[in-house]
Design a protein around this motif. Structure first.
Motif, PDB file in Angstrom:
ATOM      1  N   GLY A  96     -18.125 -11.637 -12.743  1.00  0.00           N
ATOM      2  CA  GLY A  96     -17.839 -10.681 -13.801  1.00  0.00           C
ATOM      3  C   GLY A  96     -17.822  -9.234 -13.364  1.00  0.00           C
ATOM      4  N   ARG A  97     -18.009  -8.965 -12.066  1.00  0.00           N
ATOM      5  CA  ARG A  97     -18.056  -7.578 -11.591  1.00  0.00           C
ATOM      6  C   ARG A  97     -16.693  -7.123 -11.066  1.00  0.00           C
ATOM      7  NH1 ARG A  97     -21.787 -10.081  -8.571  1.00  0.00           N
ATOM      8  NH2 ARG A  97     -20.757  -9.349  -6.664  1.00  0.00           N
ATOM      9  N   PHE A  98     -15.625  -7.574 -11.696  1.00  0.00           N
ATOM     10  CA  PHE A  98     -14.281  -7.232 -11.237  1.00  0.00           C
ATOM     11  C   PHE A  98     -13.503  -6.537 -12.335  1.00  0.00           C
ATOM     12  CE2 PHE A  98      -9.728  -8.326 -10.749  1.00  0.00           C
ATOM     13  CZ  PHE A  98      -9.487  -7.688  -9.540  1.00  0.00           C
ATOM     14  N   ARG A  99     -12.816  -5.476 -11.964  1.00  0.00           N
ATOM     15  CA  ARG A  99     -11.855  -4.808 -12.836  1.00  0.00           C
ATOM     16  C   ARG A  99     -10.503  -4.825 -12.132  1.00  0.00           C
ATOM     17  NH1 ARG A  99     -14.632  -1.763 -16.929  1.00  0.00           N
ATOM     18  NH2 ARG A  99     -12.673  -0.725 -17.499  1.00  0.00           N
ATOM     19  N   LEU A 100      -9.460  -4.994 -12.906  1.00  0.00           N
ATOM     20  CA  LEU A 100      -8.094  -5.036 -12.378  1.00  0.00           C
ATOM     21  C   LEU A 100      -7.438  -3.687 -12.617  1.00  0.00           C
ATOM     22  CD1 LEU A 100      -5.715  -6.640 -11.164  1.00  0.00           C
ATOM     23  CD2 LEU A 100      -5.172  -7.391 -13.496  1.00  0.00           C
ATOM     24  N   GLY A 101      -7.259  -2.932 -11.554  1.00  0.00           N
ATOM     25  CA  GLY A 101      -6.533  -1.669 -11.643  1.00  0.00           C
ATOM     26  C   GLY A 101      -5.061  -1.911 -11.395  1.00  0.00           C
ATOM     27  N   LEU A 102      -4.223  -1.454 -12.306  1.00  0.00           N
ATOM     28  CA  LEU A 102      -2.779  -1.690 -12.221  1.00  0.00           C
ATOM     29  C   LEU A 102      -2.007  -0.379 -12.237  1.00  0.00           C
ATOM     30  CD1 LEU A 102      -2.301  -4.656 -14.747  1.00  0.00           C
ATOM     31  CD2 LEU A 102      -2.574  -4.788 -12.255  1.00  0.00           C
ATOM     32  N   GLY A 103      -0.866  -0.370 -11.554  1.00  0.00           N
ATOM     33  CA  GLY A 103       0.016   0.785 -11.562  1.00  0.00           C
ATOM     34  C   GLY A 103       1.447   0.361 -11.357  1.00  0.00           C
ATOM     35  N   SER A 104       2.339   1.330 -11.425  1.00  0.00           N
ATOM     36  CA  SER A 104       3.775   1.025 -11.360  1.00  0.00           C
ATOM     37  C   SER A 104       4.301   0.924  -9.939  1.00  0.00           C
ATOM     38  CB  SER A 104       4.575   2.076 -12.137  1.00  0.00           C
ATOM     39  OG  SER A 104       4.337   3.375 -11.619  1.00  0.00           O
ATOM     40  N   GLY A 105       3.461   1.205  -8.925  1.00  0.00           N
ATOM     41  CA  GLY A 105       3.803   0.874  -7.557  1.00  0.00           C
ATOM     42  C   GLY A 105       4.633   1.894  -6.808  1.00  0.00           C
ATOM     43  N   GLU A 106       4.868   1.570  -5.532  1.00  0.00           N
ATOM     44  CA  GLU A 106       5.692   2.400  -4.649  1.00  0.00           C
ATOM     45  C   GLU A 106       6.715   1.516  -3.952  1.00  0.00           C
ATOM     46  OE1 GLU A 106       2.304   2.078  -3.637  1.00  0.00           O
ATOM     47  OE2 GLU A 106       1.468   3.761  -4.777  1.00  0.00           O
ATOM     48  N   ALA A 107       7.863   2.084  -3.656  1.00  0.00           N
ATOM     49  CA  ALA A 107       8.905   1.353  -2.931  1.00  0.00           C
ATOM     50  C   ALA A 107       8.377   0.822  -1.594  1.00  0.00           C
ATOM     51  CB  ALA A 107      10.116   2.251  -2.701  1.00  0.00           C
TER      52      ALA A 107
END
Length: 320
Positions: A96-107
């Motif tokens: 339970g010690r996980f967070r999912l960081g998301l973004g739109s990314g890079e080429a």
């Protein structure tokens, strides 16, 4: 109250080294871990790009700290249904010690399968649909989805954590803040962007969500050697505008960073050398901007020296 974490740079170290750094970070008194998710390094001089999900599995057995990807792009290189499964497994491994960081990314990382690199507005649209797919799969329900960008047929994630995986969204400009405020459980960015954070909190109506800020430093007993280290290994940090999102290969970054000079590094926004006050100031800038968590990453080879320095001379002096 501000907490302080260590940022594991997957571009700059192999998986075993990253796990050892995580152990040293916990022993030094850091309270959380970020880990980058790249297919390529920015520059060949950095030299690494291990598969982040394998490294996270090893971290789950090596340390007791929370871990977050900073950040994963779930839109082009990897289908969001696969990211949902990876995130669920990571959360189970980390209890339970996980967070999912998301973004739109890079080429740099996302073009590798030959897919056209979309413009920014389309990338944000894809990210929003991907977050919806991931959240639905993380409920454990069987889903089918046919959207503008993604199709999912009869998919169900069976191995799930006891609590939902928090999803934080990255934003580095005001245009991305609306999405971060609408679909994220938290907000991540690089640097002490007080105005960006203030606008984010206005868009969330003051609702309390975890906000995190990252920074890089170069600890070295010789400040000029630290300047040379940054110029050799991480000059891409000083490239302006949208280059980081648009250039497709490390060799293109190597061409671009020829414009970065030692004076640019000396005048840059990060601590260099072994003056503890300079390092305290660098992290305090993020804390005083109002971020809940501040993550720091060491540039350069002296990892043991860095962690000893932070344990004894930096972390005890930081505002909480």
């Amino acid at each position: 109250m501000t907490s302080y974490g260590y940022f594991l740079a997957s571009e700059d170290h192999g998986p075993r080294a990253l796990v050892e750094q995580a152990r040293m970070a916990e022993e030094a008194g850091f309270e959380a871990l970020w880990i980058s998710d790249h297919y390529h390094p920015w520059l060949d001089a950095q030299g690494h790009s291990p598969f982040v999900w394998g490294t996270i599995g090893a971290l789950s057995e090596a340390v007791s700290l929370p871990v977050e990807t900073a950040v994963t792009c779930p839109t082009v290189r990897t289908h969001p249904a696969i990211i949902a499964q990876a995130a669920a497994t990571s959360a189970v491994q980390l209890r339970g010690r996980f967070r999912l960081g998301l973004g739109s990314g890079e080429a740099l990382n996302e073009h590798i399968l030959g897919t056209a690199w979309p413009r920014a507005a389309v990338r944000q649209e894809m990210l929003e649909e991907a977050v919806d797919v991931i959240r639905r799969l993380l409920t454990g329900e069987r889903i089918s989805h046919r959207g503008r960008h993604y199709t999912v047929e009869n998919a169900r994630v069976y191995t799930l954590p006891e609590e939902p995986v928090p999803i934080d969204i990255s934003a580095y400009a005001p245009a991305a803040l609306d999405l971060a405020a609408r679909v994220g459980d938290g907000f991540v960015t690089m640097g002490p962007e007080a105005d960006l954070l203030r606008e984010y909190r206005e868009r969330t109506g003051g609702e309390r969500r975890l906000t995190s800020c990252g920074t890089k430093v170069c600890y070295d007993t010789d400040r000029e050697r630290a300047v040379r280290t940054v110029l050799h290994r991480w000059p891409n940090m000083l490239l302006p505008g949208e280059l980081a999102a648009q250039l497709p290969e490390p060799r293109h970054f190597e061409q671009a960073v020829q414009l970065v000079t030692a004076d640019h590094v000396r005048e840059g926004p990060f601590a260099l050398g072994d003056d503890p006050q300079a390092h305290v100031n660098s992290l305090t800038a993020c804390a005083e901007a109002g971020f809940d968590r501040v993550y720091v990453s060491q540039i350069g080879p002296d990892m043991r020296g860095f962690f000893d320095f932070y344990r004894d001379r930096v972390l005890p002096r930081l505002p909480r």
